[in-house]
Write an enzyme that holds these catalytic residues in place. Structure first.
Site, PDB file in Angstrom:
ATOM      1  N   GLU B 281      26.661  34.736  47.331  1.00 31.43           N
ATOM      2  CA  GLU B 281      27.009  35.839  46.430  1.00 31.43           C
ATOM      3  C   GLU B 281      25.754  36.540  45.908  1.00 31.43           C
ATOM      4  O   GLU B 281      25.725  37.769  45.781  1.00 31.43           O
ATOM      5  CB  GLU B 281      27.861  35.311  45.269  1.00 31.43           C
ATOM      6  CG  GLU B 281      28.675  36.375  44.588  1.00 31.43           C
ATOM      7  CD  GLU B 281      29.870  35.815  43.808  1.00 31.43           C
ATOM      8  OE1 GLU B 281      30.055  34.578  43.764  1.00 31.43           O
ATOM      9  OE2 GLU B 281      30.618  36.616  43.250  1.00 31.43           O
ATOM     10  N   GLU B 284      24.554  38.652  48.687  1.00 31.38           N
ATOM     11  CA  GLU B 284      25.406  39.841  48.806  1.00 31.38           C
ATOM     12  C   GLU B 284      25.113  40.826  47.674  1.00 31.38           C
ATOM     13  O   GLU B 284      25.003  42.036  47.901  1.00 31.38           O
ATOM     14  CB  GLU B 284      26.886  39.415  48.761  1.00 31.38           C
ATOM     15  CG  GLU B 284      27.857  40.585  48.908  1.00 31.38           C
ATOM     16  CD  GLU B 284      29.326  40.177  48.669  1.00 31.38           C
ATOM     17  OE1 GLU B 284      29.577  39.014  48.319  1.00 31.38           O
ATOM     18  OE2 GLU B 284      30.208  41.052  48.834  1.00 31.38           O
ATOM     19  N   CYS B 301      35.982  34.317  42.800  1.00 26.94           N
ATOM     20  CA  CYS B 301      36.314  32.902  42.997  1.00 26.94           C
ATOM     21  C   CYS B 301      37.583  32.479  42.273  1.00 26.94           C
ATOM     22  O   CYS B 301      38.017  31.340  42.395  1.00 26.94           O
ATOM     23  CB  CYS B 301      35.149  32.011  42.606  1.00 26.94           C
ATOM     24  SG  CYS B 301      34.300  32.562  41.155  1.00 26.94           S
ATOM     25  N   SER B 321      33.433  40.833  45.448  1.00 24.24           N
ATOM     26  CA  SER B 321      32.530  40.187  46.395  1.00 24.24           C
ATOM     27  C   SER B 321      33.380  39.730  47.581  1.00 24.24           C
ATOM     28  O   SER B 321      34.547  39.376  47.422  1.00 24.24           O
ATOM     29  CB  SER B 321      31.892  38.974  45.720  1.00 24.24           C
ATOM     30  OG  SER B 321      31.458  38.060  46.691  1.00 24.24           O
ATOM     31  N   LYS B 360      45.455  28.313  43.134  1.00 24.78           N
ATOM     32  CA  LYS B 360      44.815  27.756  44.333  1.00 24.78           C
ATOM     33  C   LYS B 360      45.843  27.260  45.345  1.00 24.78           C
ATOM     34  O   LYS B 360      45.561  27.193  46.532  1.00 24.78           O
ATOM     35  CB  LYS B 360      43.906  26.582  43.947  1.00 24.78           C
ATOM     36  CG  LYS B 360      42.703  26.987  43.121  1.00 24.78           C
ATOM     37  CD  LYS B 360      41.512  27.345  43.987  1.00 24.78           C
ATOM     38  CE  LYS B 360      40.388  27.916  43.136  1.00 24.78           C
ATOM     39  NZ  LYS B 360      39.476  28.752  43.930  1.00 24.78           N
ATOM     40  N   GLU B 363      46.393  30.319  47.208  1.00 22.21           N
ATOM     41  CA  GLU B 363      45.192  30.769  47.922  1.00 22.21           C
ATOM     42  C   GLU B 363      45.018  30.028  49.246  1.00 22.21           C
ATOM     43  O   GLU B 363      44.709  30.614  50.275  1.00 22.21           O
ATOM     44  CB  GLU B 363      43.951  30.553  47.046  1.00 22.21           C
ATOM     45  CG  GLU B 363      42.668  31.059  47.682  1.00 22.21           C
ATOM     46  CD  GLU B 363      41.424  30.688  46.885  1.00 22.21           C
ATOM     47  OE1 GLU B 363      41.347  29.556  46.345  1.00 22.21           O
ATOM     48  OE2 GLU B 363      40.517  31.529  46.798  1.00 22.21           O
ATOM     49  N   GLU B 368      44.426  34.596  55.811  1.00 22.82           N
ATOM     50  CA  GLU B 368      43.017  34.743  56.202  1.00 22.82           C
ATOM     51  C   GLU B 368      42.199  33.474  55.949  1.00 22.82           C
ATOM     52  O   GLU B 368      41.008  33.439  56.226  1.00 22.82           O
ATOM     53  CB  GLU B 368      42.394  35.957  55.500  1.00 22.82           C
ATOM     54  CG  GLU B 368      42.254  35.867  53.996  1.00 22.82           C
ATOM     55  CD  GLU B 368      43.481  36.386  53.233  1.00 22.82           C
ATOM     56  OE1 GLU B 368      44.604  36.314  53.782  1.00 22.82           O
ATOM     57  OE2 GLU B 368      43.312  36.821  52.084  1.00 22.82           O
ATOM     58  N   CYS B 506      38.082  28.205  34.251  1.00 25.14           N
ATOM     59  CA  CYS B 506      38.836  27.147  34.920  1.00 25.14           C
ATOM     60  C   CYS B 506      39.054  25.920  34.041  1.00 25.14           C
ATOM     61  O   CYS B 506      40.014  25.177  34.250  1.00 25.14           O
ATOM     62  CB  CYS B 506      38.120  26.705  36.186  1.00 25.14           C
ATOM     63  SG  CYS B 506      37.491  28.064  37.158  1.00 25.14           S
TER      64      CYS B 506
END
Ligand code: SF4
Ligand code: SF4
Ligand code: SF4
Ligand code: FES
Ligand code: FES
Lengths: 163, 576
Positions: B281, B284, B301, B321, B360, B363, B368, B506
């Site tokens: 990250e 990037e 994230c 990102s 999650k 996710e 993908e 989190c």
């Protein structure tokens, strides 16, 4: 005849809402209920896409609109029949076999209480005592009271309302 | 404003700030007035009347959770009238409630059950009426059982006021009153981000996490499978609470031991890929900053946040990102790099993650997320599910010795650990970006200006000449403010934004233990900062296992071809 549930693919002319929005555009807070009333007037009931559009326009979450619409008995999420049948399930009617009248209505119309026939002729509802106990068992069709009912009289009575 | 007010509660005098409620004042002198609809995270609603108290001179009983104190008020919290009123409220709730405690996910952690117990209710004087709502199991993360709903409205308020998603509403009237998404739809049919906060604030078993432990146990019991588990940063400061430890207890070592005892073949750490995320990250970010492309860049994230962006701000998705979350980077590497290093057949690897997060679970099933050629992460268990699993194995958690993570993908730095709290990802990224850009050692690792629980925090960081403006938002209501500013052209000129869907990050995710400590967020956050301070390595670029991965597997660079294949995702809106 089966009961109708509005198909989600059904198209609604949402431009019918524009004059309604215009009429209430000066109401800063609390425009929701009058807008819903006017929309129901325009569409006959309050279909989901119409409510979504109203929510977007007034910036009110759709959940909240659903809450309001289900709270007030005046609002309807399903299409309504041309004639509203209210069959009594109150105590006096109950002891005089109101349940058999309801059965006959269900069989004749092919819908359950709360439902509307697919030709949009009748909406079936139940009520608890309409104040005509001496005529029990009783049902109302629109503003007419029908008393001393027998199950086999029901189809005939309804036929008089069809056109 | 420091006006104080003195009142009498149960014959004790107490002085508090004006504006405090009777409930708050009572707490100050050790009187715990029971509540149901009230919760410290949401505005009072005064709907349940469990908190009623007698106010001298008033005709009706008052709701302590919302009644503001005044000078000279005389309050009784336990008079016979009060006790009877409370009992009546709870008995009525119980009469309409399924008697399912044995098999309920909230058994022994249910506020209704606890209330019935503490009020000493031994019989219910009302006839049982049968609830009949169908379960909503449409969501990949949550299960709603409206029959266990006591209409407290906490979820309604949290989802609309804090998360600005307004998924729930009260609907209907009288006997058929219920709390539901619009049109009685399932959670998967409305704009629910799966953040799971409603399952944390619900006092009963009406909103629970979808339980995937049976599938994980099946994999563990299959001798043909190698079950690899990763543990997210926030789990180590949450799990202990399930076993009676104070909020903020760090239980990393016991958690690793417990996982090994349960039978996971390899116990590895998501902190490893948190560090890797930082390397990717930060690379990037510096590239995008230089090219001024899709700026500002926003962290990616938090899957609840990704869902929110896709549902509510799809036009701004290019700001994300492209980095996958640490969980998904881990999954992609477990069945490639790790399998190679360990000589394992990736088809036989079952990849499990222990997460503080309910989103999650969704996710890991996104189409993908199969860049290893398999589903990268097979199952996600929340911290609460792990707690339950540990209990079912009869492990005396607090007596377990400490163990270390297994090597290759088990090493994490302090920067990885603070990924678990709001501000932590930004701080970790800045530690690395600073040293990469300036080629100098950071004088002080703690970026105090971006720490804390302010809803939207900002700072300007000087990377020796390159000034960058960062912003941090947590909770989707604050995220929405950030997005509205971006829509308005980014007037404050932010370059880099961290967003976490859950208030606090989190550490208080939708899958974390349910706490009744009003300060639980700050205690868990403090624990992660302590963990960071105590770790030998505190900067992601110092992680030797990440360095080895880069050298041996990523072609010696971050953000290169291999990274793009495995560790990034083409989010909608990015051209590739
Ligand atoms: S929600 Fe609470 S009271 Fe209801 S069944 Fe579950 S544990 Fe029992
Ligand atoms: S999971 Fe989050 S977004 Fe979905 S209903 Fe619950 S609080 Fe609202
Ligand atoms: S689902 Fe839970 S939080 Fe929501 S109103 Fe019902 S009991 Fe309260
Ligand atoms: S009970 Fe039917 S009219 Fe009164
Ligand atoms: S807790 Fe006060 S009314 Fe519900």
């Amino acid at each position: 005849m089966g009961s109708v549930s509005p198909s989600p693919a059904q198209e609604f002319d949402l431009t019918k809402l524009n004059p309604i929005y215009d009429a209430y555009k000066h109401v800063v807070n609390g425009a929701l209920i009058p807008v819903l009333q006017a929309a129901q007037e325009a569409y006959g009931y309050l279909p989901e896409p119409v409510l979504e559009a109203i929510g977007e326009h007034l910036n009110v979450p759709i959940s909240q609109i659903y809450g309001v619409v289900t709270f007030y008995a005046q609002f309807h999420l399903e299409p309504r029949g041309k004639h509203i049948i209210r069959t009594c399930q109150g105590t006096a009617c109950h002891v005089r076999n109101a349940s058999r009248i309801l059965e006959s209505l269900k069989n004749t119309l092919g819908v359950s209480p709360g439902g509307t026939t697919s030709d949009l002729q009748f909406t079936l509802e139940t009520v608890a005592c309409i104040g005509a106990c001496s005529l029990a068992p009783v049902m109302m069709v629109d503003h007419d009271t029908h008393g001393r009912l027998k199950p086999d009289l029901v189809p005939k009575i309804l036929d008089n309302y069809r056109n | 404003m420091s006006k104080t007010v003195t009142l009498t509660i149960d014959n004790q005098s107490v002085t508090v700030q004006a504006g405090v409620t009777i409930w708050g004042a009572a707490r100050k002198i050790g009187i715990n007035i029971p509540t149901l609809c009230h919760h410290f995270d949401v505005k009072p609603y005064s709907g349940c009347r469990v908190c009623v108290v007698e106010v001298q001179g008033a005709r009706a009983l008052a709701a302590a959770c919302s009644f503001p104190v005044t000078d000279g008020l005389v309050v009784f919290t336990n008079s016979p009238k009060v006790r009877e009123a409370r009992r009546l409220v709870v008995e009525l709730l119980l009469a309409n409630h399924p008697h399912d405690c044995f098999t309920c996910a909230r058994n022994q952690n249910c506020e209704l059950q606890a209330l019935a117990q503490s009020l000493g209710i031994k019989e219910i004087r009302f006839p049982q009426s049968k609830p009949t709502w169908p379960l909503d199991e449409t969501s990949p993360s949550l299960v709603r059982d409206p029959n266990k709903c006591i209409l407290c409205g906490r979820c309604v308020r949290f989802c609309s006021d804090k998360q600005t998603c307004s998924v729930y509403t009260f609907a209907n009237r009288g006997f058929s009153s219920t709390v539901t998404p619009a049109f009685g739809k399932g959670l998967s049919e409305v704009k629910c981000t799966l953040c799971g906060q409603c399952s944390v604030i619900c006092p009963t078993g009406a909103i629970t996490v979808k339980d995937d432990t049976a599938k994980v146990l099946e994999a563990i019991n299959d001798p043909d499978k190698v079950v690899v588990v990763q543990t997210a940063p926030a789990t180590r400061v949450g799990l202990g609470e399930i076993f009676g430890n104070a909020p903020g207890s760090i239980v990393t070592g016991q958690m690793v031991t417990a996982l090994k005892r349960i039978g996971f073949d390899r116990v590895l750490d998501t902190n490893f890929t948190a560090d890797l995320t930082i390397m990717e990250e930060a690379t990037e970010f510096l590239k995008r900053l230089g090219a001024n492309k899709h700026m500002p860049m926003i962290t990616s994230c938090s899957p609840g946040w990704i869902n929110f962006m896709e549902m509510y701000y799809p036009d701004l998705i290019q700001h994300h990102s492209t980095c996958k979350s640490p969980q998904q980077m881990f999954g992609a590497l477990a069945k490639t790099y790790y399998a190679q290093k360990e000589g394992l057949d990736p088809a036989k690897i079952v990849s499990v993650s222990i997460m503080p997060c309910t989103a999650k679970k969704f996710e890991c099933r996104r189409p993908e997320m199969k860049s290893s050629g398999y589903q990268d992460v097979d199952y996600v268990l929340t911290t609460r599910e792990l707690g339950q699993l540990i209990q079912s194995f009869g492990l005396s958690f607090n007596d377990l010795p400490s163990s270390d993570y297994d090597p290759i993908m088990g090493c994490g730095t302090g920067a990885g650990t603070i990924f678990g709290n709001t501000g932590g990802v930004m701080e970790a990224a800045l530690r690395t970006a600073y040293e990469v850009v300036t080629k100098e050692t950071l004088p002080a690792l703690e970026f105090e200006t971006i720490r804390g629980l302010g809803g939207l925090r900002e700072a300007e960081i000087d990377l020796k000449g390159t000034k960058i403006k960062v912003a941090i938002a947590h909770g989707l209501g604050n995220a929405r403010k950030v997005m509205d500013e971006l829509k308005a052209g980014n007037p404050r000129g932010w370059n880099f934004i961290e967003v976490m869907a859950c208030p606090g990050g989190c550490i208080s995710g939708g899958g974390q233990p349910i706490s009744h400590d009003i300060n639980y967020r700050s205690k868990r956050i403090a624990a992660l900062y302590t963990d960071d301070r105590n770790l030998p390595l505190r900067k992601s670029h110092d992680n030797p296992e990440v360095q080895a991965l880069c050298k041996e597997f990523l072609g010696g660079e971050y953000g290169g071809h291999k990274s793009h294949e495995l560790l990034h995702t083409p989010l909608k809106g990015h051209e590739h």
